[in-house]
Design a protein around this motif. Structure first.
Motif, PDB file in Angstrom:
ATOM      1  N   UNK A  18       0.817  -1.217   0.000  1.00  0.00           N
ATOM      2  CA  UNK A  18       0.000   0.000   0.000  1.00  0.00           C
ATOM      3  C   UNK A  18       0.846   1.261   0.000  1.00  0.00           C
ATOM      4  N   UNK A  19       1.999   1.232   0.649  1.00  0.00           N
ATOM      5  CA  UNK A  19       2.911   2.380   0.586  1.00  0.00           C
ATOM      6  C   UNK A  19       3.394   2.586  -0.847  1.00  0.00           C
ATOM      7  N   UNK A  20       3.698   1.483  -1.525  1.00  0.00           N
ATOM      8  CA  UNK A  20       4.165   1.582  -2.910  1.00  0.00           C
ATOM      9  C   UNK A  20       3.063   2.080  -3.839  1.00  0.00           C
ATOM     10  N   UNK A  21       1.835   1.605  -3.632  1.00  0.00           N
ATOM     11  CA  UNK A  21       0.724   2.077  -4.466  1.00  0.00           C
ATOM     12  C   UNK A  21       0.512   3.575  -4.260  1.00  0.00           C
ATOM     13  N   UNK A  22       0.567   4.020  -3.017  1.00  0.00           N
ATOM     14  CA  UNK A  22       0.447   5.446  -2.740  1.00  0.00           C
ATOM     15  C   UNK A  22       1.572   6.248  -3.365  1.00  0.00           C
ATOM     16  N   UNK A  23       2.784   5.707  -3.293  1.00  0.00           N
ATOM     17  CA  UNK A  23       3.928   6.406  -3.878  1.00  0.00           C
ATOM     18  C   UNK A  23       3.821   6.468  -5.396  1.00  0.00           C
ATOM     19  N   UNK A  24       3.340   5.402  -6.022  1.00  0.00           N
ATOM     20  CA  UNK A  24       3.179   5.407  -7.481  1.00  0.00           C
ATOM     21  C   UNK A  24       2.107   6.418  -7.881  1.00  0.00           C
ATOM     22  N   UNK A  29       8.369  12.190 -10.089  1.00  0.00           N
ATOM     23  CA  UNK A  29       9.395  11.887 -11.091  1.00  0.00           C
ATOM     24  C   UNK A  29       9.434  10.391 -11.389  1.00  0.00           C
ATOM     25  N   UNK A  30      10.089  10.071 -12.500  1.00  0.00           N
ATOM     26  CA  UNK A  30      10.211   8.665 -12.893  1.00  0.00           C
ATOM     27  C   UNK A  30      11.108   7.885 -11.940  1.00  0.00           C
ATOM     28  N   UNK A  31      12.097   8.560 -11.344  1.00  0.00           N
ATOM     29  CA  UNK A  31      12.976   7.883 -10.385  1.00  0.00           C
ATOM     30  C   UNK A  31      12.190   7.401  -9.188  1.00  0.00           C
ATOM     31  N   UNK A  33       8.944   6.823  -9.113  1.00  0.00           N
ATOM     32  CA  UNK A  33       8.027   5.768  -9.572  1.00  0.00           C
ATOM     33  C   UNK A  33       8.735   4.427  -9.695  1.00  0.00           C
ATOM     34  N   UNK A  34       9.966   4.456 -10.185  1.00  0.00           N
ATOM     35  CA  UNK A  34      10.727   3.213 -10.334  1.00  0.00           C
ATOM     36  C   UNK A  34      11.025   2.595  -8.964  1.00  0.00           C
ATOM     37  N   UNK A  35      11.416   3.410  -8.000  1.00  0.00           N
ATOM     38  CA  UNK A  35      11.679   2.903  -6.648  1.00  0.00           C
ATOM     39  C   UNK A  35      10.400   2.354  -6.030  1.00  0.00           C
ATOM     40  N   UNK A  36       9.284   3.026  -6.251  1.00  0.00           N
ATOM     41  CA  UNK A  36       8.003   2.546  -5.719  1.00  0.00           C
ATOM     42  C   UNK A  36       7.591   1.244  -6.399  1.00  0.00           C
ATOM     43  N   UNK A  37       7.868   1.117  -7.689  1.00  0.00           N
ATOM     44  CA  UNK A  37       7.539  -0.119  -8.400  1.00  0.00           C
ATOM     45  C   UNK A  37       8.368  -1.292  -7.878  1.00  0.00           C
ATOM     46  N   UNK A  38       9.621  -1.041  -7.548  1.00  0.00           N
ATOM     47  CA  UNK A  38      10.467  -2.087  -6.978  1.00  0.00           C
ATOM     48  C   UNK A  38       9.930  -2.501  -5.614  1.00  0.00           C
ATOM     49  N   UNK A  39       9.585  -1.519  -4.778  1.00  0.00           N
ATOM     50  CA  UNK A  39       9.002  -1.831  -3.469  1.00  0.00           C
ATOM     51  C   UNK A  39       7.712  -2.611  -3.634  1.00  0.00           C
ATOM     52  N   UNK A  79      -1.756  -5.057 -10.234  1.00  0.00           N
ATOM     53  CA  UNK A  79      -1.886  -4.282 -11.470  1.00  0.00           C
ATOM     54  C   UNK A  79      -2.068  -2.791 -11.213  1.00  0.00           C
ATOM     55  N   UNK A  80      -2.188  -2.386  -9.970  1.00  0.00           N
ATOM     56  CA  UNK A  80      -2.458  -0.984  -9.648  1.00  0.00           C
ATOM     57  C   UNK A  80      -1.396  -0.017 -10.176  1.00  0.00           C
ATOM     58  N   UNK A  81      -0.102  -0.322 -10.090  1.00  0.00           N
ATOM     59  CA  UNK A  81       0.871   0.635 -10.645  1.00  0.00           C
ATOM     60  C   UNK A  81       0.733   0.823 -12.155  1.00  0.00           C
ATOM     61  N   UNK A  82       0.366  -0.230 -12.867  1.00  0.00           N
ATOM     62  CA  UNK A  82       0.165  -0.092 -14.317  1.00  0.00           C
ATOM     63  C   UNK A  82      -1.044   0.796 -14.601  1.00  0.00           C
ATOM     64  N   UNK A  83      -2.085   0.649 -13.801  1.00  0.00           N
ATOM     65  CA  UNK A  83      -3.274   1.491 -13.961  1.00  0.00           C
ATOM     66  C   UNK A  83      -2.930   2.943 -13.642  1.00  0.00           C
ATOM     67  N   UNK A  84      -2.127   3.151 -12.610  1.00  0.00           N
ATOM     68  CA  UNK A  84      -1.726   4.509 -12.239  1.00  0.00           C
ATOM     69  C   UNK A  84      -0.839   5.129 -13.311  1.00  0.00           C
ATOM     70  N   UNK A  85       0.062   4.337 -13.871  1.00  0.00           N
ATOM     71  CA  UNK A  85       0.980   4.846 -14.882  1.00  0.00           C
ATOM     72  C   UNK A  85       0.238   5.263 -16.157  1.00  0.00           C
ATOM     73  N   UNK A  86      -0.820   4.521 -16.497  1.00  0.00           N
ATOM     74  CA  UNK A  86      -1.605   4.846 -17.694  1.00  0.00           C
ATOM     75  C   UNK A  86      -2.647   5.933 -17.419  1.00  0.00           C
ATOM     76  N   UNK A  87      -2.789   6.315 -16.150  1.00  0.00           N
ATOM     77  CA  UNK A  87      -3.744   7.333 -15.720  1.00  0.00           C
ATOM     78  C   UNK A  87      -5.166   6.976 -16.136  1.00  0.00           C
ATOM     79  N   UNK A  88      -5.496   5.664 -16.010  1.00  0.00           N
ATOM     80  CA  UNK A  88      -6.848   5.193 -16.325  1.00  0.00           C
ATOM     81  C   UNK A  88      -7.849   5.682 -15.280  1.00  0.00           C
ATOM     82  N   UNK A  89      -7.383   5.880 -14.062  1.00  0.00           N
ATOM     83  CA  UNK A  89      -8.192   6.422 -12.965  1.00  0.00           C
ATOM     84  C   UNK A  89      -7.401   7.536 -12.295  1.00  0.00           C
ATOM     85  N   UNK A  90      -8.079   8.494 -11.704  1.00  0.00           N
ATOM     86  CA  UNK A  90      -7.351   9.492 -10.909  1.00  0.00           C
ATOM     87  C   UNK A  90      -6.641   8.808  -9.738  1.00  0.00           C
TER      88      UNK A  90
END
Length: 114
Positions: A18-24, A29-31, A33-39, A79-90
């Motif tokens: 949940x911390x990573x989803x919030x961070x994504x 910045x992309x840096x 997002x990448x760290x959050x995706x790893x977490x 799949x939440x980070x992919x949804x966030x990255x595509x901005x499918x939902x706010x």
């Protein structure tokens, strides 16, 4: 003793997800997002491993389909980070949906309703 440690690490990994989803959702910045995706990925792996350990060590496999539903919920949360990255939902809406799904997963793990 090891069951208690497994439960603690399972819950700790859920907090990491949940911390990573919030961070994504909120990263600028992309840096970040990448760290959050790893977490997110590492936390999901730890969550799955210790969740399955608890499931098999406590002989809960044959108790019903509640754990199948939990795995599906965690796959959706994966799949939440992919949804966030595509901005499918706010970001706020996605985070709220993920928190509700996490609460449902926690209920299923505690109550084992079916």
């Amino acid at each position: 003793m090891f069951v208690f440690i497994s439960q603690a690490l399972h819950v700790f990994a859920a907090f990491g997800v949940f911390a990573a989803i919030g961070a994504v959702c909120l990263a600028g910045s992309d840096t970040h997002r990448k760290a959050a995706a790893i977490l997110h990925g590492v936390s999901l792996l730890v969550l799955l491993l210790f969740g399955l350990h608890l499931l098999f060590s406590q002989k809960l496999v044959g108790t019903g389909g509640w754990w199948h539903a939990k795995i599906v919920i965690w796959l959706v949360l994966g799949a939440a980070p992919a949804i966030a990255r595509r901005k499918a939902l706010p970001g706020g809406a996605l985070l709220g949906i993920c928190l509700v799904l996490g609460a449902i997963a926690a209920f299923l793990g505690l109550a084992k309703p079916f």
